[in-house]
Design a protein around this motif. Structure first.
Motif, PDB file in Angstrom:
ATOM      1  N   MET A   1       7.023   5.787   4.905  1.00  0.00           N
ATOM      2  CA  MET A   1       8.277   6.240   5.508  1.00  0.00           C
ATOM      3  C   MET A   1       8.484   5.480   6.803  1.00  0.00           C
ATOM      4  SD  MET A   1       9.433  10.070   6.170  1.00  0.00           S
ATOM      5  CE  MET A   1       8.127  10.392   7.306  1.00  0.00           C
TER       6      MET A   1
ATOM      7  N   ARG B   1      11.236   2.796   1.511  1.00  0.00           N
ATOM      8  CA  ARG B   1       9.798   2.703   1.356  1.00  0.00           C
ATOM      9  C   ARG B   1       9.464   1.416   0.632  1.00  0.00           C
ATOM     10  NH1 ARG B   1       6.099   4.359  -2.001  1.00  0.00           N
ATOM     11  NH2 ARG B   1       4.185   5.315  -1.237  1.00  0.00           N
TER      12      ARG B   1
ATOM     13  N   ASN C   1       2.939  -3.503   4.282  1.00  0.00           N
ATOM     14  CA  ASN C   1       2.414  -2.761   5.414  1.00  0.00           C
ATOM     15  C   ASN C   1       3.416  -2.552   6.544  1.00  0.00           C
ATOM     16  OD1 ASN C   1      -0.053  -2.455   4.214  1.00  0.00           O
ATOM     17  ND2 ASN C   1      -0.727  -4.456   4.898  1.00  0.00           N
TER      18      ASN C   1
ATOM     19  N   GLN D   1      10.587  10.243  24.514  1.00  0.00           N
ATOM     20  CA  GLN D   1      10.382  10.793  25.846  1.00  0.00           C
ATOM     21  C   GLN D   1      11.488  10.376  26.801  1.00  0.00           C
ATOM     22  OE1 GLN D   1       6.539   9.126  25.524  1.00  0.00           O
ATOM     23  NE2 GLN D   1       5.640  10.835  26.634  1.00  0.00           N
TER      24      GLN D   1
ATOM     25  N   ARG E   1       8.045  13.216  14.553  1.00  0.00           N
ATOM     26  CA  ARG E   1       7.017  12.874  15.521  1.00  0.00           C
ATOM     27  C   ARG E   1       5.858  13.864  15.469  1.00  0.00           C
ATOM     28  NH1 ARG E   1       6.898   9.723  19.731  1.00  0.00           N
ATOM     29  NH2 ARG E   1       5.675  10.377  21.539  1.00  0.00           N
ATOM     30  N   LYS E   2       6.230  15.126  15.297  1.00  0.00           N
ATOM     31  CA  LYS E   2       5.194  16.162  15.280  1.00  0.00           C
ATOM     32  C   LYS E   2       4.350  16.106  14.021  1.00  0.00           C
ATOM     33  CE  LYS E   2       6.860  19.863  18.214  1.00  0.00           C
ATOM     34  NZ  LYS E   2       7.676  21.061  18.215  1.00  0.00           N
TER      35      LYS E   2
ATOM     36  N   THR F   1       2.962  10.692  10.239  1.00  0.00           N
ATOM     37  CA  THR F   1       2.052   9.701  10.776  1.00  0.00           C
ATOM     38  C   THR F   1       2.797   8.611  11.544  1.00  0.00           C
ATOM     39  OG1 THR F   1       2.209   8.552   8.697  1.00  0.00           O
ATOM     40  CG2 THR F   1       0.344  10.023   8.988  1.00  0.00           C
TER      41      THR F   1
ATOM     42  N   ARG G   1       4.616   6.788  14.344  1.00  0.00           N
ATOM     43  CA  ARG G   1       4.529   6.936  15.790  1.00  0.00           C
ATOM     44  C   ARG G   1       5.891   6.752  16.438  1.00  0.00           C
ATOM     45  NH1 ARG G   1      -0.181   7.517  19.163  1.00  0.00           N
ATOM     46  NH2 ARG G   1      -1.407   8.658  17.645  1.00  0.00           N
TER      47      ARG G   1
ATOM     48  N   THR H   1      13.629   6.959  -2.278  1.00  0.00           N
ATOM     49  CA  THR H   1      13.772   8.402  -2.482  1.00  0.00           C
ATOM     50  C   THR H   1      15.127   8.852  -1.969  1.00  0.00           C
ATOM     51  OG1 THR H   1      11.433   8.574  -1.998  1.00  0.00           O
ATOM     52  CG2 THR H   1      12.633  10.617  -2.160  1.00  0.00           C
TER      53      THR H   1
END
Lengths: 203, 164
Positions: free
Chosen positions: A1, A16, A22, A37, A58-59, A62, A64, A140
């Protein structure tokens, strides 16, 4: 994702592995990578919703850094999916459908058992209309909450209507002379998934 | 079990109705044979129906399926409409033995996009890292903390005092 984009109407599209394996898939000059932030305060109005999605990502994911894509990139994504569909090399599709109160992940030739009363008779070919998600090997489509009838068509055949095994309900209260024993069988319907058809996306 | 992938084929092959001509517990079965059986046979030309009168025996139905499975249901003292339902159930069954199902789903293709594993979509630089790694164990803040805001306020206070 890698990128999360909002399409105009009711489709959210996750890309995807369209290109290399990668690297994040959509990397174009027009993309701005927002770090939450710093920019969250300046986000306003329409992009507020997107930002909540980003915080969610984010929570729990995976990923970042979440990439904010622009309109042109969503159309590119749509084009890529449409090209796949046009070439007829989509391969096997899977879908998440909502049948009789339960969500099932299915592909063609799958067998699912619906419990409880289910109206269709044996031999009926039915269309499962509540499609929540359709996916191929490298894309998807997710509905919010459902995909439109024009976009996807999932068909199934009723193969069997039967009763389940005997289910025991036994209650017993000690020293109180209470004892109940009951046997019941629930109706079950077996469906075979015939086809998952995906039409072209409208940009 | 490939029934229904092309077209649906009724899996019931033969059905035998055994009953007694005189006994009271077969009355419902006799009623069914007189009033409803012909409708059933007309609706299901692919099913062979046998009638088997036996003196002083319980009424029952025996269903035989294409996969060789046989099921017998004893139906003494049942009404004709109840027997209708049982016969219909025998027709709609596929002949697979009734067992407790562990999953309400069967598939030959469990995953299309590949199975998830903990290293999916992770940065490949993690492969050569030694843990514990300071950068990865750092706490990431989404919002400004109380300490930060206090420090900022202090800065402004200091600045204003300097100007004065």
């Amino acid at each position: 994702m890698a990128a999360r984009t909002c399409l105009g109407s009711a489709v959210r599209l996750f890309s995807r592995n369209f290109g290399s394996k990668n690297a994040p898939t959509i990397t174009k000059a027009g993309l701005e990578t927002i770090s939450l932030q710093t920019n969250q305060d300046s986000l306003s109005g329409a992009s507020r919703l997107n930002s909540t999605a980003c915080t969610w990502a984010r929570k729990f994911s995976t990923v970042r850094k979440v990439q904010k894509t622009q309109e042109s990139d969503t159309t590119d994504l749509i084009q890529l999916v449409n090209e796949k569909l046009h070439k007829d090399n989509v391969g096997r599709l899977f879908a998440v459908v909502h049948v009789a109160g339960k969500q099932r992940k299915i592909t063609t030739e799958d067998i699912i058992v619906v419990e409880g009363d289910f109206f269709p008779d044996v031999g009926d070919r039915i269309r499962l209309e509540k499609v929540l998600l359709v996916g191929g090997s490298d894309f998807t489509l997710t509905g919010r909450p459902m995909l439109s009838r024009d976009l996807v068509k999932v068909e199934a055949t009723v193969v069997e209507k039967t009763l389940s095994n005997f289910k025991v309900t036994f209650t017993y209260i000690r020293r109180k002379g209470h004892r109940k024993f009951n046997l019941r069988r629930n109706p079950q319907t077996v469906l075979v998934i015939n086809s998952i058809e995906l039409n072209k996306l409208s940009s | 079990m490939n029934n229904g992938i092309g077209r649906y084929v009724c899996q019931l092959q033969r059905i035998t109705l055994s009953f007694c001509k005189s006994h009271a517990d077969s009355r419902g079965m006799r009623d069914f044979i007189e009033n409803h059986l012909l409708d059933f046979t007309k609706a299901n030309p692919g099913v062979v129906v046998y009638l088997k009168p036996r003196r002083h025996r319980k009424p029952r139905i025996m269903a035989q399926y294409l996969n060789g499975y046989t099921e017998s249901v004893p139906l003494p003292n049942h009404r004709a409409d109840e027997i209708c339902k049982w016969v219909d159930l025998m027709k709609t069954r596929s002949g697979v033995k009734v067992v407790r199902l562990r999953k309400m789903w069967h598939t030959d293709n469990p995953s299309i996009q590949g199975l998830w594993h903990p290293f999916l979509n992770k940065d490949t630089s993690l492969n050569i890292k030694t843990f514990p790694d300071k950068e990865h164990y750092k706490f990431e803040q989404n919002e400004k903390s109380a300490t930060d805001s206090l420090l900022e306020k202090m800065k402004t206070v200091k600045l204003s005092s300097e100007i004065d």
